[in-house]
Scaffold this motif. Structure first.
Motif, PDB file in Angstrom:
ATOM      1  N   THR A  50       0.845  -1.193   0.000  1.00  0.00           N
ATOM      2  CA  THR A  50       0.000   0.000   0.000  1.00  0.00           C
ATOM      3  C   THR A  50       0.878   1.240   0.000  1.00  0.00           C
ATOM      4  OG1 THR A  50      -0.049   0.136   2.408  1.00  0.00           O
ATOM      5  CG2 THR A  50      -1.684  -1.262   1.373  1.00  0.00           C
ATOM      6  N   THR A  51       0.230   2.358  -0.266  1.00  0.00           N
ATOM      7  CA  THR A  51       0.996   3.599  -0.384  1.00  0.00           C
ATOM      8  C   THR A  51       1.475   4.131   0.961  1.00  0.00           C
ATOM      9  OG1 THR A  51      -1.113   4.772  -0.393  1.00  0.00           O
ATOM     10  CG2 THR A  51      -0.069   4.352  -2.519  1.00  0.00           C
ATOM     11  N   ASN A  52       1.171   3.423   2.044  1.00  0.00           N
ATOM     12  CA  ASN A  52       1.729   3.812   3.325  1.00  0.00           C
ATOM     13  C   ASN A  52       3.159   3.298   3.490  1.00  0.00           C
ATOM     14  OD1 ASN A  52      -0.331   5.333   4.398  1.00  0.00           O
ATOM     15  ND2 ASN A  52      -1.422   3.543   5.182  1.00  0.00           N
ATOM     16  N   GLU A  53       3.635   2.534   2.531  1.00  0.00           N
ATOM     17  CA  GLU A  53       4.984   1.985   2.571  1.00  0.00           C
ATOM     18  C   GLU A  53       5.916   2.825   1.698  1.00  0.00           C
ATOM     19  OE1 GLU A  53       6.173  -0.869   4.021  1.00  0.00           O
ATOM     20  OE2 GLU A  53       4.423  -2.106   4.501  1.00  0.00           O
ATOM     21  N   ILE A  54       7.195   2.749   1.987  1.00  0.00           N
ATOM     22  CA  ILE A  54       8.224   3.331   1.126  1.00  0.00           C
ATOM     23  C   ILE A  54       8.817   2.190   0.317  1.00  0.00           C
ATOM     24  CG2 ILE A  54      10.456   4.501   1.077  1.00  0.00           C
ATOM     25  CD1 ILE A  54       9.671   5.808   3.720  1.00  0.00           C
ATOM     26  N   THR A  55       8.824   2.356  -1.002  1.00  0.00           N
ATOM     27  CA  THR A  55       9.247   1.255  -1.878  1.00  0.00           C
ATOM     28  C   THR A  55      10.367   1.719  -2.792  1.00  0.00           C
ATOM     29  OG1 THR A  55       6.983   0.427  -1.877  1.00  0.00           O
ATOM     30  CG2 THR A  55       8.484  -0.454  -3.547  1.00  0.00           C
ATOM     31  N   LEU A  56      11.424   0.938  -2.843  1.00  0.00           N
ATOM     32  CA  LEU A  56      12.544   1.207  -3.746  1.00  0.00           C
ATOM     33  C   LEU A  56      12.367   0.356  -4.998  1.00  0.00           C
ATOM     34  CD1 LEU A  56      15.311   2.497  -4.318  1.00  0.00           C
ATOM     35  CD2 LEU A  56      16.356   0.530  -3.163  1.00  0.00           C
ATOM     36  N   LEU A  57      12.337   1.002  -6.170  1.00  0.00           N
ATOM     37  CA  LEU A  57      12.169   0.301  -7.436  1.00  0.00           C
ATOM     38  C   LEU A  57      13.516   0.219  -8.140  1.00  0.00           C
ATOM     39  CD1 LEU A  57       8.920   2.106  -8.661  1.00  0.00           C
ATOM     40  CD2 LEU A  57       9.106   0.009  -7.307  1.00  0.00           C
ATOM     41  N   GLU A 110      15.207  10.750   6.934  1.00  0.00           N
ATOM     42  CA  GLU A 110      16.562  10.619   7.458  1.00  0.00           C
ATOM     43  C   GLU A 110      17.499   9.864   6.523  1.00  0.00           C
ATOM     44  OE1 GLU A 110      16.494   8.961  11.350  1.00  0.00           O
ATOM     45  OE2 GLU A 110      15.688  10.772  12.281  1.00  0.00           O
ATOM     46  N   GLU A 111      16.951   9.082   5.591  1.00  0.00           N
ATOM     47  CA  GLU A 111      17.824   8.260   4.747  1.00  0.00           C
ATOM     48  C   GLU A 111      17.667   8.560   3.268  1.00  0.00           C
ATOM     49  OE1 GLU A 111      18.705   3.533   3.804  1.00  0.00           O
ATOM     50  OE2 GLU A 111      17.517   4.105   5.563  1.00  0.00           O
ATOM     51  N   PHE A 112      16.469   8.465   2.735  1.00  0.00           N
ATOM     52  CA  PHE A 112      16.305   8.555   1.282  1.00  0.00           C
ATOM     53  C   PHE A 112      16.431   9.982   0.759  1.00  0.00           C
ATOM     54  CE2 PHE A 112      14.314   4.388   1.952  1.00  0.00           C
ATOM     55  CZ  PHE A 112      14.970   3.670   0.969  1.00  0.00           C
ATOM     56  N   VAL A 113      15.813  10.948   1.449  1.00  0.00           N
ATOM     57  CA  VAL A 113      15.898  12.323   0.965  1.00  0.00           C
ATOM     58  C   VAL A 113      17.335  12.834   0.957  1.00  0.00           C
ATOM     59  CG1 VAL A 113      15.242  14.707   1.449  1.00  0.00           C
ATOM     60  CG2 VAL A 113      13.511  12.903   1.516  1.00  0.00           C
ATOM     61  N   PRO A 114      18.098  12.657   2.019  1.00  0.00           N
ATOM     62  CA  PRO A 114      19.491  13.136   1.963  1.00  0.00           C
ATOM     63  C   PRO A 114      20.313  12.462   0.867  1.00  0.00           C
ATOM     64  CG  PRO A 114      18.839  12.711   4.230  1.00  0.00           C
ATOM     65  CD  PRO A 114      17.751  12.154   3.365  1.00  0.00           C
ATOM     66  N   ARG A 115      19.964  11.225   0.546  1.00  0.00           N
ATOM     67  CA  ARG A 115      20.745  10.478  -0.427  1.00  0.00           C
ATOM     68  C   ARG A 115      20.252  10.678  -1.854  1.00  0.00           C
ATOM     69  NH1 ARG A 115      20.102   4.832   1.228  1.00  0.00           N
ATOM     70  NH2 ARG A 115      19.313   4.383  -0.841  1.00  0.00           N
ATOM     71  N   ALA A 116      19.073  11.274  -2.001  1.00  0.00           N
ATOM     72  CA  ALA A 116      18.472  11.419  -3.327  1.00  0.00           C
ATOM     73  C   ALA A 116      19.289  12.361  -4.206  1.00  0.00           C
ATOM     74  CB  ALA A 116      17.039  11.934  -3.206  1.00  0.00           C
ATOM     75  N   ASP A 117      19.375  11.997  -5.477  1.00  0.00           N
ATOM     76  CA  ASP A 117      20.023  12.871  -6.456  1.00  0.00           C
ATOM     77  C   ASP A 117      19.018  13.848  -7.058  1.00  0.00           C
ATOM     78  OD1 ASP A 117      22.623  11.549  -6.337  1.00  0.00           O
ATOM     79  OD2 ASP A 117      21.564   9.864  -7.253  1.00  0.00           O
ATOM     80  N   LEU A 118      17.748  13.448  -7.075  1.00  0.00           N
ATOM     81  CA  LEU A 118      16.698  14.292  -7.638  1.00  0.00           C
ATOM     82  C   LEU A 118      15.398  13.975  -6.914  1.00  0.00           C
ATOM     83  CD1 LEU A 118      15.922  16.304  -9.956  1.00  0.00           C
ATOM     84  CD2 LEU A 118      15.297  14.279 -11.304  1.00  0.00           C
ATOM     85  N   VAL A 119      14.615  15.025  -6.624  1.00  0.00           N
ATOM     86  CA  VAL A 119      13.301  14.845  -6.003  1.00  0.00           C
ATOM     87  C   VAL A 119      12.254  15.269  -7.023  1.00  0.00           C
ATOM     88  CG1 VAL A 119      11.731  15.571  -4.174  1.00  0.00           C
ATOM     89  CG2 VAL A 119      14.163  15.218  -3.665  1.00  0.00           C
ATOM     90  N   LEU A 120      11.374  14.307  -7.379  1.00  0.00           N
ATOM     91  CA  LEU A 120      10.274  14.594  -8.303  1.00  0.00           C
ATOM     92  C   LEU A 120       9.033  14.850  -7.452  1.00  0.00           C
ATOM     93  CD1 LEU A 120       9.855  14.649 -11.410  1.00  0.00           C
ATOM     94  CD2 LEU A 120       8.838  12.372 -11.186  1.00  0.00           C
ATOM     95  N   PHE A 121       8.599  16.113  -7.433  1.00  0.00           N
ATOM     96  CA  PHE A 121       7.508  16.502  -6.548  1.00  0.00           C
ATOM     97  C   PHE A 121       6.225  16.631  -7.376  1.00  0.00           C
ATOM     98  CE2 PHE A 121       7.328  17.907  -2.132  1.00  0.00           C
ATOM     99  CZ  PHE A 121       5.982  18.195  -2.022  1.00  0.00           C
TER     100      PHE A 121
END
Length: 574
Positions: A50-57, A110-121
């Motif tokens: 569900t969309t309450n999870e964080i998923t890495l593709l 704490e983990e994915f945003v700092p490590r992200a190269d690009l944020v698609l909002f």
């Protein structure tokens, strides 16, 4: 994950695929945008949580006809391995709504945003820039991330004017609220684009692109502009590709900047704390000097009490001398006049010693003993309070209890007690002898040379009431005796002045000795305060020196990081 761990992790991932995190409010169409980018409806129930999870593709070489593989790692992260071409050089992170992220998904922030190269909002055309979206964007800005905005549900606008109004609203508010001037915004209709892709794919994989680009839904969706931008990011030979490389390189740099910024703020806080601690320690020591001044003020009442006792005893002695040295005191006069130096001590001498001097000495010694105890108790109490304040001020970071306990006795023990010593040296017998000697000298100096007849005539002339004629006759008969007797009052006055002079001298000596006792006690207290505060002052000063040195090293590192950023920005397509 700590910022240091993030920095190490980001540096280790430089060779890994580009990481893009997709965020947005609930029902903004994130999943539809993702499915459109992937080219198939991958994100559906049964395949992805569900969309309450964080998923890495991530990319997988699995045949597209086979079931894609999804699994949960031991660390709790949900990963889906898909065969979509876009994932060959880019990993995507699908997230819940921004409000859920801010409230519950600590791992993403704490983990994915700092490590992200690009944020698609992803913004929804019916409610762009909600409160939770602005809050999350403010957080993203702390990490200085590259943000690309997607205004989804383009088909809700009836005409170009409404679209222009919406895009202007977004640009103005992102500039106002977030300070984003070079906003990259792509209005799209992800649902229309996905329908066009699925329709083209259902007819022919070979003629897929031809069918897609002819589909009115694809054209009106304007999704091609977003896709072109993202795919050009994956091509290192293009300007966008170079920007991707720069973003990839800048990710660990941005984390390092955040880490250094946190370190600078922490060092500044620690420096301020250590500086304030040093000031507080010095204030504790200074308070001892203020307390010493208060003790000196309080000691005045003690001195007044002692002086009053000396003056009272002197007044009694003077009164006794005045009573004794009267011409009507025939026994005294005759004793010294006829027996001279061989006469026995008179009764007044015994009265002086037993009823005046002895009680006086006892009372003064007792009072001076109380004064000495007062001085000692005050400096010991203040010394303990000083140590307690230092330990509380410094949060017991420096343990010097054993040292201070071993030195306390040496610092704050009883002094010589000079004031008591002055009274110990005061001789009651010598004072009594002086008293008697003064009486003897007054009497003998007055009547000692007259003899019996002269003395009698003199006494009659001075004492007996008679007529003017009798006095004149007696005076003429005994002129020498009258002259001697007339000097008696002045001699008596001189004797009394000597008694008072002795008392004044004793009072002065005792006051001076009490002052010396006070100065010795307060000096011990000041020395003790300096002693117990020195380790704290040294420790605080050493921390300040170390923090200043570390701040300098940090400033050098920050400058090197800035130079590195310049080098990254100067990279260009060859």
């Amino acid at each position: 994950m700590s910022e240091v761990a993030l920095l190490v992790d980001a540096a280790s991932r430089l060779k890994e695929p580009f990481l893009m995190v997709i965020v947005g409010e609930f029902n903004s169409g994130k999943s539809t945008v993702l499915n459109t980018l992937l080219g198939r409806r991958y994100l559906k129930e049964g395949v992805v949580p569900t969309t309450n999870e964080i998923t890495l593709l991530c990319y997988s070489k699995t045949d597209s006809n086979k079931q894609e593989r999804c699994e949960r790692n031991p660390d709790g992260q949900f990963i889906c391995y898909l065969s979509s071409p876009i994932l060959k050089n880019m990993n995507l992170v699908d997230t819940p709504g921004t409000n859920v992220i801010l409230q519950r998904q600590q791992r993403l922030t704490e983990e994915f945003v700092p490590r992200a190269d690009l944020v698609l909002f992803v913004l929804s055309s019916d409610r762009p820039l909600t409160e939770s979206e602005v809050s999350f964007l403010l957080y993203v800005q702390q990490w200085k991330k590259k943000v690309v905005f997607v205004l989804n549900k383009l088909d809700l606008y009836q005409n170009a004017s409404e679209l222009e109004e919406a895009t202007s609203f977004i640009k103005e508010n992102t500039l106002k609220l977030l300070g984003i001037a070079d906003l990259r915004l792509y209005p799209v209709s992800a649902r229309s684009a996905l329908e066009a892709k699925l329709y083209a794919l259902s007819f022919s994989a070979q003629n897929y692109e031809e069918l897609l680009y002819k589909d009115p839904r694809w054209i009106s969706s304007r999704f091609q502009e977003l896709e072109h931008f993202l795919f050009s990011f994956l091509d290192g030979s293009t300007d966008n590709g170079m920007e991707r490389m720069k973003l990839k390189l800048e990710t660990p740099v941005a984390i390092a900047e955040r880490l250094l910024d946190s370190a600078e703020r922490l060092l500044l806080q620690q420096h301020d704390k250590a500086s304030q601690e040093l000031i507080s320690i010095k204030e504790v020591v200074s308070s001892i000097k203020v307390y010493s001044m208060k003790m000196e003020s309080d000691s005045i009442s003690w001195k007044k009490r002692v002086v009053y006792m000396i003056e009272a005893a002197a007044a009694q002695a003077v009164k006794l001398m005045e009573f004794t040295l009267q011409l009507s005191n025939i026994d005294l006069i005759t004793t010294y006049a006829f027996k001279g130096e061989k006469s026995s001590p008179i009764a007044s001498t015994s009265t002086l010693q037993n009823e005046i001097i002895s009680p006086f000495l006892s009372d003064v010694q007792r009072l001076l003993g109380e004064y000495s105890e007062w001085l000692h108790s005050k400096i010991v109490c203040e010394g303990e309070l000083c140590l307690d304040r230092l330990q509380k001020q410094c949060n017991n970071e420096l343990d010097i209890g054993d040292v201070t306990q071993s030195k306390t006795v040496g610092f704050l023990e009883h002094g010589e007690e000079l004031s008591k010593k002055v009274m110990d040296n005061f001789s009651a017998s010598a004072a009594t002898k002086l008293f008697e000697q003064e009486i003897r000298e007054v009497v003998f100096g007055t009547v000692g040379g007259l003899g019996a007849a002269g003395l009698s005539a003199s006494l009659l002339t001075s004492v007996l009431p008679t007529t003017l004629e009798d006095l004149l006759a007696l005076s003429l008969c005994s002129a020498g005796g009258f002259l001697a007797i007339s000097k008696f009052p002045s001699r008596r006055k001189e004797a009394i002045q000597k008694v008072r002079k002795v008392a004044d001298g004793l009072a002065r000596k005792v006051e001076e000795a009490m002052q010396k006792d006070l100065l010795e006690a307060t000096e011990k207290l000041n020395d003790y305060a300096e002693f117990i505060s020195k380790p704290y002052q040294d420790s605080a000063q050493q921390r300040i020196d170390w923090l200043l040195e570390t701040q300098q090293e940090l400033a050098t590192t920050v400058q090197k990081l800035q130079d590195l950023k310049v080098q990254i920005q100067n990279l260009h397509v060859s």
